[in-house]
Write an enzyme that holds these catalytic residues in place. Sequence first.
Site: not given
Length: 597
Positions: A77, A153, A177
């Site tokens: 990420k 996210s 997330s």
Amino acid sequence: MTTTIKLDIPALLQAYRNGDLTPAAVVSHVLERAAGYSDRNIWIHLASLEELEPYLERLSQSEPGDLPLYGIPFAVKDNIDVAGMPTTAACEAFRYQPECHAFVVEALVNAGAIPIGKTNLDQFATGLVGTRSPEPWGACRNSFDPDYISGGSSSGSAVATALGLVSFALGTDTAGSGRVPAAFNNLVGLKPTLGRLSVRGVVPACQSLDCVSIFARSAEQAQTLLSIASANDSADPWQRPQPIGRRPIAGEFLFGVPLEHQLDFDGNNGARALFARSVAQLERLGGKPVEVDFQPFLDAAKLLYEGPWVAERYLATSPLIQDQPDALLPVTRNIISQGTRGSARDAFAARYRLQSLKKQADRVWEQVDVMVTPSTPTIYTRAQVNADPVSLNSRLGTYTNFMNLLDYSAVAVPSGLLDNGLPLGCTLFAPAFQDEVLLALASRLHPLATDTVGALTDLLDSAALEATEGTIDVLVCGAHLSGLPLNHQLTERNAVLVETTETASAYRMYRLAGGPPLRPGLIRDDNTGTAIPVEIWRVPADRFGSFVAGIPAPLGIGKVELADGRWVTGFICEPVGLEGAEDITQLGGWRGFLASR
């Protein structure tokens, strides 16, 4: 589109050992496939073959058996640093080039893994929808249907794993997330205990609540990754040591379910049915559901964005908001800017409120071993979220926002598909540092829900986890069996029944001389032996020594073969113990002997 290489970690490692594949071939393959999914907006930075050459060169100095993640491709990420690749947190004005890996990335790379690139996310990890990424990247698209949200996210990390572009991926999880995207893409999503993994080299969202999450194809692979990523980082002030004596969840167990009126599916009856199926599957695994009042958890969840913790998000981004406010998406800027409000008095009041709610919520562990909830109420289209970006995002956090505030471990597990073909999941959670315990239960639940991985046709390569880290499986065959006089020596050590089974057809059982209590002796006899009924109990490792110390001669602990070919630690008898003993093999085990008397 090229034919996919199966990226399960054990299968890939075996292919390397057999000489069927090389890391260079796998890297070339996944980069080629990734180019075919450019419309999904998965990557913020997809590495070139030239960028990955140093990783391949390093692996050429090792053998496939030398490193536990030799040549395993993974995604990161883009709020976690990878040396030589930009970190943006989905904000171009924030871009910087890290000189070194985040600690957790370094641990994985040292184990042989190859970072393929940096994945898209909700800007500054603020959102559960996956749509809050500005151009030139744009909203990440669901791996099953691009008209639906991917979840956030950690959107790109989940989609990359679900489409078979990597073997696993790293995300973060402050408010959900690592679990919401897993649910929306048919993956296992591990939210480790807060402080379990180092967060050094991770762009902070709420620094006191941030943790690195893992998207994996199965619970077994998630456990492998967790054990490697859990390396101690003496320079990280947020990491904390792991305790010992974690209680396993196996055999008969109690699991909590929110009261019916506290379950929210936002009108989606299909989601309600999938959750009911997950509950039924846990019962099939030996669990007994217990309804619990979920209100303290729901009240704690509201504190995350309605309380002072938003100020932590503002602390992380305040220079950019003050100097270049237009660099942030309006929805992101508006949420984070709420952190300028409130006072120190408000912060303390919220802490007091949270402490009270935690006291109430923790009472659930007096009633149950584990809790299960939906991972999200439902799933939305991108159009629905664009029309109502704040309230729908908030609704997705119903079952996730409280987790780090209350200091629990959690793992999202697929529940199956809705009638429209979209996946949803459930979440298992327990007190802090029960990560392996939850993964062991997830490894048994996951195959009951689906036989595929992500959005692929790959069949799930899953088998129930053996004794988890911090526990030892022990075979018992006599007075330690459930309900018999010495069973308390196991239960008082927090051991739990894993399974009832039989030995291989190679054992004889004797009633030993002396007593009380009456004791059996299990002897291997390959010529005239038969299968003997036994139980497997899972014992916390730190309690195993005291348990063994209480075993009198001629009994001892050794290895016993089961009917399915496994060898497990268990009770055996020294041959000297057969003096004056009675052969009771024909009675069908110790319970059969007791019944005959």
